[in-house]
Design an enzyme around this catalytic site. Sequence first.
Site, short mmCIF file in Angstrom:
data_model
loop_
_atom_site.label_atom_id
_atom_site.label_comp_id
_atom_site.label_asym_id
_atom_site.label_seq_id
_atom_site.Cartn_x
_atom_site.Cartn_y
_atom_site.Cartn_z
N TRP A 126 0.79 -1.22 0.00
CA TRP A 126 0.00 0.00 0.00
C TRP A 126 0.83 1.28 0.00
CZ3 TRP A 126 1.64 2.57 4.25
CH2 TRP A 126 2.11 1.80 5.33
N ASN A 127 2.11 1.21 0.31
CA ASN A 127 2.84 2.47 0.53
C ASN A 127 3.14 3.23 -0.76
OD1 ASN A 127 4.53 0.17 0.14
ND2 ASN A 127 6.30 1.30 0.87
N PRO A 151 -3.10 -5.74 -5.81
CA PRO A 151 -2.58 -4.73 -4.88
C PRO A 151 -3.15 -4.91 -3.47
CG PRO A 151 -3.47 -3.75 -6.90
CD PRO A 151 -3.96 -5.17 -6.83
N SER A 197 5.62 -7.38 3.96
CA SER A 197 6.24 -7.69 5.24
C SER A 197 6.89 -9.08 5.23
CB SER A 197 5.20 -7.64 6.35
OG SER A 197 4.27 -8.72 6.22
N GLU A 218 10.55 -9.14 -2.05
CA GLU A 218 11.15 -7.90 -1.57
C GLU A 218 10.43 -7.55 -0.28
OE1 GLU A 218 13.74 -4.34 -2.53
OE2 GLU A 218 13.62 -6.39 -3.28
N LEU A 219 11.12 -7.70 0.86
CA LEU A 219 10.45 -7.62 2.16
C LEU A 219 10.90 -6.38 2.93
CD1 LEU A 219 10.65 -11.45 2.94
CD2 LEU A 219 8.91 -10.18 1.66
N CYS A 252 10.20 0.98 2.36
CA CYS A 252 11.10 -0.08 2.83
C CYS A 252 12.54 0.41 2.89
CB CYS A 252 10.99 -1.32 1.95
SG CYS A 252 11.24 -1.03 0.19
#
Length: 459
Positions: A126-127, A151, A197, A218-219, A252
Amino acid sequence: MDPLTGRAERALRPVPAGRLAAIAAGLRAAAPAWAAAGPDGRAPVLARFGAALARDEDLLAALVADTGRVAESELERRIVAGLAGRWARQAPALLAPPAEFPSELPGVHVAGDAVPYELVGAITPWNFPLLLGLIDAVPALAAGCAVLVKPSEVTPRFIEPLTRLVPEELPLRVVEGGPATGAALVGLVDAVVFTGSVPTGRLVAEAAARAFVPAHLELGGKDPAIVLAGADLDRASSAILWGGTANAGQSCQSIERVYVEREVCAEFLALLAAKAARVGLTCEGGPIGPIIDPGRPPVIAAHLADAVARGAVVHTGGTIERHGGGHWCRPTVLSGVDHSMLVMTEETFGPVLPVMAVDGPDEAVALAADSAYGLSAAVFAATEEQARAVAARLPVGAVSVNDAALTAFVHEGEKHSFRLSGLGGSRMGPASIARFLRRRAFLVNRSPAADPWWHPTKE
């Protein structure tokens, strides 16, 4: 949920499971023709898509409504439009067949080609809804894959205007849904990319393993910045402030902890706090937007409370504020911090900059490496050589030298995520497109002998 008001505007409309399967089947049906078009045939379609993204005001308005921010949404749209254009230009050369070469066996030559995965699934956060929704989808499309994107349920408004911009020839579908939709998607695709996450990434990886499809993850991150004596402190404090508070720290690659050589720490801290105090919220005309995810304010508040309880000093910010029903956090500068505090070890995902004094580069590197994460970092020093020497010791995928969070803008450098920050191929650089291809070798025997000396049937 409207991040500016805190009010629920409408219920989520997840695509039913049967409909999701039908969408996936439709994309599979379209994939062969898209792959057969070749990179030169696909490039104009991608370029047209990028041009449409760049000028559509409905898409921009939806992004603003999803996130409560304006400047970052405008930048996000511009970056994604450029991304589509860049892959349209670069893909034909990157996808050219490799040159044939002779093998070690006499008379045998090696040639090859690449076969795109038929259907790639992307589960995105969401970012940065548009950017992270398409950052993997566009190179996958350029490679010749069909793509299905799910999404975050936190920011679904942009899906409808985005869908209207997809050219008819482009096998891309974006669907609304929550965790159950994402879980179902993994079983319908040939490869999956996930951004989000660590706990959810583990679930995606496990589901992909059961489906026997590759997963690129990609966390999270807990990015450190290191400031050494002799660095330009004015430059370092400005860069770190931006790197830790852009998009209200909801990124991130945000700077989430700062290690400063002790002899310059007081001066750096004073500069950083003075600059942070002047940065206001968007509801006051400043640049710091609201906290987008309604589940995030309690986490940020808990990290701040834990730090203060353990002796941290708050220089600016330090609380979650309510304005117009939304949640906000001013740029927060802390000192007196250490690694017993959540704010130094767990992902805060807010505009919080804890500053810790260190006794030299060795301690800075040791503390920066004392993390479960390894996404990116920043190093400031008197010279580029000094900064590069420290950067080379950090277990992270990308290091901004004498700047911060450059990975938000510079997508040409290939990098991997270290530790719990991710798995899989590089999302950045030319190698990004290779994640969506399977290599095939042609081993051609041109020996004039019908029964060469090395053949197993020769006596």
